[in-house]
Write a protein that holds these residues in place. Structure first.
Motif, PDB file in Angstrom:
ATOM      1  N   GLU A 111       0.827  -1.205   0.000  1.00 49.72           N
ATOM      2  CA  GLU A 111       0.000   0.000   0.000  1.00 49.72           C
ATOM      3  C   GLU A 111       0.863   1.258   0.000  1.00 49.72           C
ATOM      4  O   GLU A 111       0.587   2.218  -0.727  1.00 49.72           O
ATOM      5  CB  GLU A 111      -0.926   0.012   1.217  1.00 49.72           C
ATOM      6  CG  GLU A 111      -2.030  -1.015   1.153  1.00 49.72           C
ATOM      7  CD  GLU A 111      -2.883  -1.020   2.411  1.00 49.72           C
ATOM      8  OE1 GLU A 111      -2.837  -0.030   3.182  1.00 49.72           O
ATOM      9  OE2 GLU A 111      -3.602  -1.997   2.618  1.00 49.72           O
ATOM     10  N   TYR A 112       1.907   1.264   0.805  1.00 54.41           N
ATOM     11  CA  TYR A 112       2.803   2.420   0.883  1.00 54.41           C
ATOM     12  C   TYR A 112       3.463   2.699  -0.469  1.00 54.41           C
ATOM     13  O   TYR A 112       3.501   3.841  -0.932  1.00 54.41           O
ATOM     14  CB  TYR A 112       3.857   2.184   1.959  1.00 54.41           C
ATOM     15  CG  TYR A 112       4.945   3.233   1.983  1.00 54.41           C
ATOM     16  CD1 TYR A 112       4.698   4.499   2.513  1.00 54.41           C
ATOM     17  CD2 TYR A 112       6.200   2.963   1.475  1.00 54.41           C
ATOM     18  CE1 TYR A 112       5.686   5.463   2.532  1.00 54.41           C
ATOM     19  CE2 TYR A 112       7.203   3.921   1.480  1.00 54.41           C
ATOM     20  CZ  TYR A 112       6.937   5.172   2.013  1.00 54.41           C
ATOM     21  OH  TYR A 112       7.913   6.128   2.029  1.00 54.41           O
ATOM     22  N   LEU A 113       3.966   1.651  -1.115  1.00 59.46           N
ATOM     23  CA  LEU A 113       4.615   1.840  -2.413  1.00 59.46           C
ATOM     24  C   LEU A 113       3.617   2.310  -3.473  1.00 59.46           C
ATOM     25  O   LEU A 113       3.967   3.118  -4.357  1.00 59.46           O
ATOM     26  CB  LEU A 113       5.314   0.556  -2.854  1.00 59.46           C
ATOM     27  CG  LEU A 113       6.536   0.180  -2.012  1.00 59.46           C
ATOM     28  CD1 LEU A 113       7.071  -1.178  -2.423  1.00 59.46           C
ATOM     29  CD2 LEU A 113       7.613   1.234  -2.125  1.00 59.46           C
ATOM     30  N   ASN A 114       2.385   1.845  -3.401  1.00 57.29           N
ATOM     31  CA  ASN A 114       1.361   2.328  -4.329  1.00 57.29           C
ATOM     32  C   ASN A 114       1.090   3.819  -4.116  1.00 57.29           C
ATOM     33  O   ASN A 114       0.916   4.573  -5.086  1.00 57.29           O
ATOM     34  CB  ASN A 114       0.067   1.533  -4.172  1.00 57.29           C
ATOM     35  CG  ASN A 114       0.151   0.162  -4.811  1.00 57.29           C
ATOM     36  OD1 ASN A 114       0.939  -0.045  -5.736  1.00 57.29           O
ATOM     37  ND2 ASN A 114      -0.642  -0.765  -4.305  1.00 57.29           N
ATOM     38  N   ILE A 115       1.060   4.242  -2.857  1.00 56.16           N
ATOM     39  CA  ILE A 115       0.841   5.663  -2.558  1.00 56.16           C
ATOM     40  C   ILE A 115       2.014   6.497  -3.061  1.00 56.16           C
ATOM     41  O   ILE A 115       1.825   7.579  -3.647  1.00 56.16           O
ATOM     42  CB  ILE A 115       0.612   5.860  -1.047  1.00 56.16           C
ATOM     43  CG1 ILE A 115      -0.743   5.261  -0.652  1.00 56.16           C
ATOM     44  CG2 ILE A 115       0.685   7.333  -0.652  1.00 56.16           C
ATOM     45  CD1 ILE A 115      -0.982   5.203   0.835  1.00 56.16           C
ATOM     46  N   VAL A 116       3.228   6.014  -2.855  1.00 56.11           N
ATOM     47  CA  VAL A 116       4.407   6.739  -3.336  1.00 56.11           C
ATOM     48  C   VAL A 116       4.372   6.848  -4.863  1.00 56.11           C
ATOM     49  O   VAL A 116       4.649   7.909  -5.435  1.00 56.11           O
ATOM     50  CB  VAL A 116       5.711   6.056  -2.847  1.00 56.11           C
ATOM     51  CG1 VAL A 116       6.930   6.611  -3.552  1.00 56.11           C
ATOM     52  CG2 VAL A 116       5.849   6.200  -1.341  1.00 56.11           C
TER      53      VAL A 116
END
Length: 141
Positions: A111-116
């Motif tokens: 999820e974090y990498l998708n947001i980045v």
């Protein structure tokens, strides 16, 4: 029945400590531990060879009985087996908990990498627009 001498009483006390596992000198948790006349003598604070059948026949018989009980899987062996079983259960529980936490961590990282990535796409899209000016804010608070 005659009273026990002080030395004989020390040997009997040493044998009881060996049986209960609350020893002062001899390591009863060792895999090589056996109930022997020498082990009782050492636990009583004396050297090897002091406990003899000629001197203390009842004590020697009690030592032989204790060793037979140990060999037949007496109380101490079962408690050791229970401890091992409990440790295995705790290890399995910890491993399962670790695996669950690892899966949750992997989901959060995804999820974090998708947001980045989404943030990067929005910034590059805004930078390509002609009428938008991007200013960077410092991280000072």
């Amino acid at each position: 029945m005659k009273a026990r001498s002080e030395a004989e009483q020390q040997y009997w006390d040493a044998l009881e400590r060996l049986k209960s596992g609350k020893t002062k000198i001899v390591n009863t948790r060792s895999t090589r531990f056996k109930y022997t006349k020498d082990a009782v003598g050492r636990e009583a604070g004396r050297g090897k060879g002091y406990v003899r059948y000629e001197r203390y026949p009842l004590l020697c018989d009690a030592i032989v009985d204790a060793e037979a009980t140990r060999k037949n899987g007496g109380f101490e062996a079962s408690s050791v087996a229970n401890k091992i079983k409990k440790q295995k259960e705790l290890k399995k529980k910890a491993r399962d908990e670790y695996n669950q936490l690892r899966q949750e961590y992997d989901l959060l990282m995804t999820e974090y990498l998708n947001i980045v990535r989404r943030n990067f796409e929005l910034e590059t899209g805004l930078a390509e627009a002609k009428d938008v000016k991007i200013t960077r804010m410092s991280n000072v608070r």
